[in-house]
Design a protein around this motif. Structure first.
Motif, PDB file in Angstrom:
ATOM      1  N   PHE A 299      39.152  55.303  52.909  1.00 23.09           N
ATOM      2  CA  PHE A 299      37.814  55.103  52.598  1.00 23.09           C
ATOM      3  C   PHE A 299      37.029  54.680  53.706  1.00 23.09           C
ATOM      4  O   PHE A 299      35.785  55.177  54.137  1.00 23.09           O
TER       5      PHE A 299
ATOM      6  N   TYR B 111      37.331  53.074  46.679  1.00 26.60           N
ATOM      7  CA  TYR B 111      35.897  53.629  46.213  1.00 26.60           C
ATOM      8  C   TYR B 111      35.611  53.151  44.893  1.00 26.60           C
ATOM      9  O   TYR B 111      34.165  52.805  44.563  1.00 26.60           O
ATOM     10  N   ARG B 112      36.307  52.760  44.057  1.00 28.26           N
ATOM     11  CA  ARG B 112      36.106  52.228  42.728  1.00 28.26           C
ATOM     12  C   ARG B 112      35.503  50.596  43.117  1.00 28.26           C
ATOM     13  O   ARG B 112      34.485  50.183  42.212  1.00 28.26           O
TER      14      ARG B 112
ATOM     15  N   GLY C  76      35.008  58.063  57.337  1.00 27.52           N
ATOM     16  CA  GLY C  76      35.837  57.444  56.490  1.00 27.52           C
ATOM     17  C   GLY C  76      35.856  58.610  55.185  1.00 27.52           C
ATOM     18  O   GLY C  76      36.055  59.848  55.131  1.00 27.52           O
ATOM     19  N   HIS C  77      35.573  57.891  54.130  1.00 25.82           N
ATOM     20  CA  HIS C  77      35.617  58.790  52.770  1.00 25.82           C
ATOM     21  C   HIS C  77      34.237  59.810  52.464  1.00 25.82           C
ATOM     22  O   HIS C  77      34.517  60.763  51.813  1.00 25.82           O
TER      23      HIS C  77
ATOM     24  N   CYS D  71      25.638  56.782  45.093  1.00 22.12           N
ATOM     25  CA  CYS D  71      25.113  55.603  44.799  1.00 22.12           C
ATOM     26  C   CYS D  71      24.778  54.729  45.933  1.00 22.12           C
ATOM     27  O   CYS D  71      24.017  54.055  45.891  1.00 22.12           O
TER      28      CYS D  71
ATOM     29  N   ASN E   4      44.153  55.882  48.182  1.00 24.06           N
ATOM     30  CA  ASN E   4      43.556  57.255  47.724  1.00 24.06           C
ATOM     31  C   ASN E   4      43.995  58.437  48.776  1.00 24.06           C
ATOM     32  O   ASN E   4      44.547  58.182  49.756  1.00 24.06           O
TER      33      ASN E   4
ATOM     34  N   THR F 146      35.764  44.747  37.534  1.00 25.34           N
ATOM     35  CA  THR F 146      35.326  45.577  36.611  1.00 25.34           C
ATOM     36  C   THR F 146      35.103  45.091  35.311  1.00 25.34           C
ATOM     37  O   THR F 146      34.131  45.740  34.757  1.00 25.34           O
TER      38      THR F 146
ATOM     39  N   TYR G   9      32.625  60.638  45.611  1.00 30.77           N
ATOM     40  CA  TYR G   9      32.068  59.322  45.655  1.00 30.77           C
ATOM     41  C   TYR G   9      31.054  59.042  46.718  1.00 30.77           C
ATOM     42  O   TYR G   9      31.724  59.334  47.964  1.00 30.77           O
TER      43      TYR G   9
ATOM     44  N   ASP H  63      34.118  49.616  45.486  1.00 30.54           N
ATOM     45  CA  ASP H  63      32.796  49.911  46.185  1.00 30.54           C
ATOM     46  C   ASP H  63      31.892  50.381  45.161  1.00 30.54           C
ATOM     47  O   ASP H  63      30.561  49.656  44.920  1.00 30.54           O
ATOM     48  N   ARG H  64      32.068  50.990  44.077  1.00 26.81           N
ATOM     49  CA  ARG H  64      31.089  51.589  43.176  1.00 26.81           C
ATOM     50  C   ARG H  64      30.782  50.521  42.190  1.00 26.81           C
ATOM     51  O   ARG H  64      29.809  50.088  41.726  1.00 26.81           O
TER      52      ARG H  64
ATOM     53  N   SER I  42      44.423  46.384  41.623  1.00 27.06           N
ATOM     54  CA  SER I  42      44.981  47.983  41.214  1.00 27.06           C
ATOM     55  C   SER I  42      43.939  48.556  40.837  1.00 27.06           C
ATOM     56  O   SER I  42      43.501  49.470  39.917  1.00 27.06           O
ATOM     57  N   GLU I  43      42.874  48.620  41.841  1.00 25.10           N
ATOM     58  CA  GLU I  43      41.621  49.729  41.895  1.00 25.10           C
ATOM     59  C   GLU I  43      41.679  50.332  43.380  1.00 25.10           C
ATOM     60  O   GLU I  43      42.256  49.693  44.438  1.00 25.10           O
TER      61      GLU I  43
ATOM     62  N   ILE J 225      33.286  46.021  52.391  1.00 25.38           N
ATOM     63  CA  ILE J 225      32.660  46.662  51.193  1.00 25.38           C
ATOM     64  C   ILE J 225      31.565  45.199  50.681  1.00 25.38           C
ATOM     65  O   ILE J 225      30.632  45.506  50.296  1.00 25.38           O
TER      66      ILE J 225
END
Lengths: 276, 276
Positions: free
Chosen positions: B237, B201-202, A49-50, A84, B233, B172, A81, B204-205, B197-198, B244
């Protein structure tokens, strides 16, 4: 002390073979016969994947090289990314051989660098990575990283970091460590911050977060690195990045000490965590 | 107890006059002669860069309405970005009149809702806002919010929140409260999370961050609301959003309890913080 063997692992996204060739060529050009061996772990080229391999593949490669006493330094291959995702699983598997090594990277790798510093690792530094070779003029960035890794050349240092007890982070990466067991104690440190490819409002929100944390408020001050490729929003924010940073420093009482020569670019310099 | 006067303030971005007309019309349609007065603070229509007036204008309007004993409820006008900028300056200025009120909003307003709940405010809820009237079918969302604000109608509730001790946050927004004095203690709460609207990967983080915090690990469990308009992206991902969330719940040991009927849409239901 001279570094003779550098191990490269990719805890986030994969790199291509051309990075290996070009970075190895730089080491040859700089050091000739005394060039360090740069050992790229095969994991750097996996894709899942990523990511450069699944979580366990990335963790395993990191632990393997970190535990190898023949390797003097761990150099993270690139940003992207994913670091983490392997922090919690790798930290307990890192022993004395890992602590003795020099560690170098930035951007997404800050998740690991921050966690290592929080765990008491003494030789952790922000600085260019192998994938920077692909930037226009990227040889200078890679040469600088090699200068640091091989000879601890002070020429590689961010000028303020040469005399201040500093750390350097990508803003978003540091924000995502706050409150976790991986957040380093930055009391009395100069905190250098850089960012790339975010909207003004996200930068503002991230700085709200960072500067509102009571632990972060114990830093000696903030230095602003480069904030590049700011993304245009559908509405103008009304404040430039330097005004945003000044605002949150004023609100939090953290001294704004000036600029730092770090960022997502070929000028990005080395910042040894805790002082040179 | 019946709410007769609702005060609307905009701690993030401004709204247009059509929102006033359309929301007022819904109250008339629902309640006729016994409709509550919905008082939109003039601050809702100011513009200052990204925001509905500068920080002090937004803080002042919030404190004014929150301190007015004739107003029964504070209803945040809309999301966007900016609530976190007025948290630290408004909280010390909110007294008993503010504590007695019902508070309602979501998305960016979660910065304030979370901080109020952290400060011991008993009547804080996630739910639709006036600006939702502009969504396709938005009348249903506004009617639901009014049902809650005016009559505490249990029909407005997220079904699980009717029987569980829950809170609801945008991922977020919660992430950016962690480690600050505004992070609420969510021990033994069901944590409902939604996002809009993310990138994968964001998300996930952000979930790494939320679920790595030892305080968050004391929640009773997580329920996944809707994660809408995920941004494409440049590299896939490899995991869907539900995978996730399952990953980070497994890593952190937080029970994944199922779904929650919340999100950035007209179905978004009311979640009273700490239980109905």
């Amino acid at each position: 002390m001279k570094t003779t063997r550098i191990g490269v692992v990719a805890p986030s996204c994969p790199i291509d073979g051309d990075v290996v060739d070009r970075v190895t060529a730089r080491a040859q050009a700089l050091y000739g016969e005394s060039a360090p061996e740069i050992r790229f772990h095969p994991q750097c080229f996996l894709t899942h994947g990523h990511f450069a391999g699944d979580d366990e593949a990335r963790a395993k490669a990191l632990v393997e090289y970190a535990s190898d006493p023949e390797i003097d330094a761990i150099w993270f291959a690139r940003g992207g990314y994913g670091s983490c995702r392997v922090v919690e699983t790798t930290l307990p598997r890192l022993g004395d051989a890992a602590r003795a090594k020099q560690w170098l990277g930035y951007s997404d790798a800050g998740s690991l660098l921050g966690a290592l510093y929080a765990a008491g690792f003494a030789n952790v530094a922000h600085g260019p990575m192998p994938a920077d070779i692909r930037r226009d003029g990227g040889e200078a960035a890679v040469d600088r990283a090699l200068d640091w890794l091989v000879e601890r050349s002070t020429d590689a240092l961010e000028p303020n970091a040469a005399r201040e007890r500093a750390v350097a982070f990508n803003m978003t990466i540091l924000s995502n460590l706050i409150g976790t067991p991986f957040q380093p104690d930055l009391t009395d440190h100069v905190l250098m911050l850089e960012e790339v490819s975010e909207h003004h409002y996200r930068i503002d929100r991230t700085l709200f977060h960072i500067t509102s944390d009571p632990a972060i408020r114990r830093v000696a001050g903030i230095r602003l690195g480069r904030v590049s490729d700011v993304i245009e929003n559908d509405r103008s924010f009304g404040y430039e990045v330097d005004e945003i940073v000044a605002h949150w420093c004023a609100v939090s009482g953290i001294p704004l000490l000036g600029t730092a020569n770090i960022g997502h670019d070929v000028e990005n310099r080395v910042v040894p965590f805790g002082g040179a």
